[in-house]
Every structure is written in C-alpha cells, then in structure tokens.
Motif scaffolding. Structure first.
Motif, PDB file in Angstrom:
ATOM      1  N   ARG A  70       5.672  -6.052  -4.664  1.00 26.43           N
ATOM      2  CA  ARG A  70       5.072  -6.450  -5.929  1.00 26.43           C
ATOM      3  C   ARG A  70       6.150  -6.441  -7.019  1.00 26.43           C
ATOM      4  O   ARG A  70       6.807  -5.449  -7.271  1.00 26.43           O
ATOM      5  CB  ARG A  70       3.948  -5.478  -6.294  1.00 26.43           C
ATOM      6  N   ASP A  76       1.407 -12.251  -7.409  1.00 24.47           N
ATOM      7  CA  ASP A  76       0.206 -11.484  -7.080  1.00 24.47           C
ATOM      8  C   ASP A  76      -0.736 -12.290  -6.195  1.00 24.47           C
ATOM      9  O   ASP A  76      -1.448 -11.719  -5.360  1.00 24.47           O
ATOM     10  CB  ASP A  76      -0.522 -11.064  -8.364  1.00 24.47           C
ATOM     11  N   ARG A 106       6.572   0.741 -12.229  1.00 28.44           N
ATOM     12  CA  ARG A 106       5.389   0.317 -12.991  1.00 28.44           C
ATOM     13  C   ARG A 106       4.526  -0.657 -12.194  1.00 28.44           C
ATOM     14  O   ARG A 106       3.368  -0.865 -12.542  1.00 28.44           O
ATOM     15  CB  ARG A 106       5.798  -0.322 -14.315  1.00 28.44           C
ATOM     16  N   ASP A 107       5.087  -1.241 -11.138  1.00 27.77           N
ATOM     17  CA  ASP A 107       4.321  -2.165 -10.300  1.00 27.77           C
ATOM     18  C   ASP A 107       3.444  -1.437  -9.292  1.00 27.77           C
ATOM     19  O   ASP A 107       2.597  -2.064  -8.647  1.00 27.77           O
ATOM     20  CB  ASP A 107       5.268  -3.114  -9.550  1.00 27.77           C
ATOM     21  N   GLU A 109       1.024   0.960  -9.612  1.00 24.91           N
ATOM     22  CA  GLU A 109      -0.406   1.067  -9.901  1.00 24.91           C
ATOM     23  C   GLU A 109      -1.136  -0.275  -9.789  1.00 24.91           C
ATOM     24  O   GLU A 109      -2.199  -0.337  -9.151  1.00 24.91           O
ATOM     25  CB  GLU A 109      -0.639   1.684 -11.277  1.00 24.91           C
ATOM     26  N   PRO A 110      -0.614  -1.381 -10.365  1.00 24.49           N
ATOM     27  CA  PRO A 110      -1.288  -2.669 -10.173  1.00 24.49           C
ATOM     28  C   PRO A 110      -1.405  -3.045  -8.696  1.00 24.49           C
ATOM     29  O   PRO A 110      -2.435  -3.579  -8.275  1.00 24.49           O
ATOM     30  CB  PRO A 110      -0.397  -3.658 -10.927  1.00 24.49           C
ATOM     31  N   LEU A 111      -0.371  -2.739  -7.912  1.00 25.34           N
ATOM     32  CA  LEU A 111      -0.447  -3.033  -6.480  1.00 25.34           C
ATOM     33  C   LEU A 111      -1.517  -2.185  -5.820  1.00 25.34           C
ATOM     34  O   LEU A 111      -2.314  -2.683  -5.018  1.00 25.34           O
ATOM     35  CB  LEU A 111       0.899  -2.778  -5.823  1.00 25.34           C
ATOM     36  N   ARG A 113      -4.178  -0.996  -7.052  1.00 25.51           N
ATOM     37  CA  ARG A 113      -5.514  -1.485  -7.414  1.00 25.51           C
ATOM     38  C   ARG A 113      -5.889  -2.714  -6.581  1.00 25.51           C
ATOM     39  O   ARG A 113      -7.066  -2.932  -6.292  1.00 25.51           O
ATOM     40  CB  ARG A 113      -5.581  -1.772  -8.909  1.00 25.51           C
ATOM     41  N   MET A 114      -4.906  -3.500  -6.189  1.00 23.92           N
ATOM     42  CA  MET A 114      -5.183  -4.616  -5.286  1.00 23.92           C
ATOM     43  C   MET A 114      -5.537  -4.098  -3.895  1.00 23.92           C
ATOM     44  O   MET A 114      -6.491  -4.558  -3.262  1.00 23.92           O
ATOM     45  CB  MET A 114      -3.964  -5.549  -5.202  1.00 23.92           C
ATOM     46  N   HIS A 147      -5.223   5.535  -6.390  1.00 20.97           N
ATOM     47  CA  HIS A 147      -5.992   4.339  -6.716  1.00 20.97           C
ATOM     48  C   HIS A 147      -6.502   3.569  -5.494  1.00 20.97           C
ATOM     49  O   HIS A 147      -7.450   2.803  -5.612  1.00 20.97           O
ATOM     50  CB  HIS A 147      -5.150   3.392  -7.581  1.00 20.97           C
TER      51      HIS A 147
END
Length: 281
Positions: A70, A76, A106-107, A109-111, A113-114, A147
C-alpha cells in the motif's frame, strides 16, 4: 547528422509516416499492457499435498495474499479488488506473507481497514516483510491486529485446528528469523503451514515436511520470456522466483503478489491471488 529513417529509393513520404506509426505502436502496445497488468488480478488454484494433515480437514482452503505494498506504486483499487475476490471465494483461512506497506507506516492503518473486509472462519494469519520492518514493524503489526484482527506471527506458531498449525518468522533482511522459539512445540505428526516473506527463508525448515508460502519476488514483475527483469534483493543464487519447489523435506510456493515495487507497472506477470486446497497424505 544521419537521418534515422533514410528515404529508400522509391519510398514516399506516406510510407515513411507509416513506418513511424508502426514504430510508435511497437512501443505503445507493450507500455499500455505493462500499465494495465496491475489491474488484471489472476486467481490461481493449487492442490497441495500436506503431510500429516488430519483427514477431517482434507480440502481446507487457504487464500494466500502477499506484497500488497500500500503506497504510491499500488492503487487502492488493486488491493480492494484482491480483497473483494478473496472474500467472494470464502476460503477457510487467509494468510498474508508480508510487505503490507511500501514507504511509510501511515499506510498501515488504511490497509488494515481494507483487510478488515475479510472474514474467514479460521482467521487471518501473517508474517511481515522487509518493507514493513523498513518503516515500523511495530506500527504495522499493531494496525493489522487492531483494525483487521490479523494474527501477525513473528517467530511464532499456533495451532489453528487439532493437528494443524500455522507458523511465521521475521524478515530475513530486517528482522531476526528463527524457528527455535516454536519448532519444538509443533508435534512431528502435525501438519504445519510455514509463512516466510523471502523465499530463501525456506532453509529454516528444510528438515521438516512443512508447506511454506512466501512472496517478495513479485514473480519478477517485469518479465521477458523466462527472464525476470525486476527481482528484489536477497535472491542471488536462489533457484525459484514463482510457483512451487522442493527444498529438502519442505515444499515452497512463491506467489507473484498483488502490489508493485520500483515501478507502477507489471509486464507478462499479472498479480496473483493463490487459493491452496490442502489435501491429507
């Protein structure tokens, strides 16, 4: 100055223009293909003979994702498509073999969540890759576990079902991979799925009849014929950069992975979601 397209006797301006267009097409077509391939996810299916797998678990389905990367080089959309397809196939468990992020923690957490969209009945299991340690292994681990409920194995093993274990080690470059903390805990008559980011890490379990899953290579990412033009470091002299190979008593599978590294493109090397159908022996 020499004209790169000299006028051959009898050749008119129209013919020269056609040659220029053909040359431009010869460059544009493979370039377009290379830019499109990161979106062309391929699902591959593998029948895997697994020593000591209890007959009650024959047919267990394991989805294998790796090298999501990511970051700037992997859209994404590519990751979400892999997650969507995995969930759609409803595997019994999902394993992920490292390089979750590419350049920054920083990538993570967004990853995560996916990945939280995945709900296999036997959970998500992972090891980390060199890019994860290169940013922050602790932050990547925390994001995945908090997450997405991913169980990150760092020189650890856990029994998932009676007689069926999953083990994972740290990265060969940036971590301290060893099987010593858990090897004696895994019974000799138990089946074990071994997660290792870099394929040469198979040397840790060559004396055990385990099935190992790895990534790191991206399958070469850019390939011409049988030549892999963009292999990452740490593979010098290693004979396998995609598919299956036998190493001592162990068997290793190297996935082409999902994301990109170095360049935002692939050529003759599509992203791969591998589904392993485990068979008792």
């Amino acid at each position: 100055f020499t004209n790169p397209l000299p006028i051959i006797e009898g050749m008119g301006l129209l013919t020269r223009r056609r040659l220029i267009r053909l040359g431009a097409t010869a460059i544009a077509v493979p370039t377009a293909a290379a830019l499109a391939e990161p979106y062309n996810l391929q699902v591959t299916n593998h029948e895997v003979k697994m020593p000591h797998l209890p007959t009650a678990f024959d047919g267990l389905r394991v989805a294998h994702l790796t090298d999501l990367h990511r970051g700037a080089l992997t859209p994404d959309h590519t990751i979400l498509e892999a997650v969507r397809r995995t969930q759609q196939l409803q595997p019994d468990l999902v394993v992920l073999t490292g390089d979750f992020v590419h350049g920054h923690d920083r990538d993570a957490e967004p990853l995560a969540r996916m990945l939280a969209l995945l709900t296999p009945r036997l959970g998500l299991w992972a090891c980390l890759g060199n890019h994860d340690y290169g940013t922050s292994a602790e932050k990547v681990t925390d994001a995945l576990e908090r997450h997405a409920k991913v169980r990150v194995l760092r020189n650890e093993a856990q029994e998932v079902l009676p007689g069926f274990w999953v083990a994972g080690v740290e990265d060969r470059f940036k971590g301290f991979p060893t099987v010593m903390p858990f090897a004696s805990r895994v019974p000799e008559n138990a089946a074990c799925l071994f997660l290792v980011h870099q394929p040469p890490g198979i040397d840790l379990v060559e004396d055990r009849p385990w099935v190992a899953l790895s990534g790191h290579t991206h399958g070469g990412q850019i390939r011409v014929g049988k030549r892999a033009l963009h292999l990452p470091g740490g593979l010098e002299g290693f004979p396998l950069y995609q598919g299956w190979g036998d190493f001592g008593k162990a068997r290793l599978f190297v996935s082409r992975g999902i994301g990109n590294t170095g360049f935002p493109m692939r050529f003759s090397c599509t992203p791969e979601l591998a589904i392993h159908h485990l068979r008792s022996v």
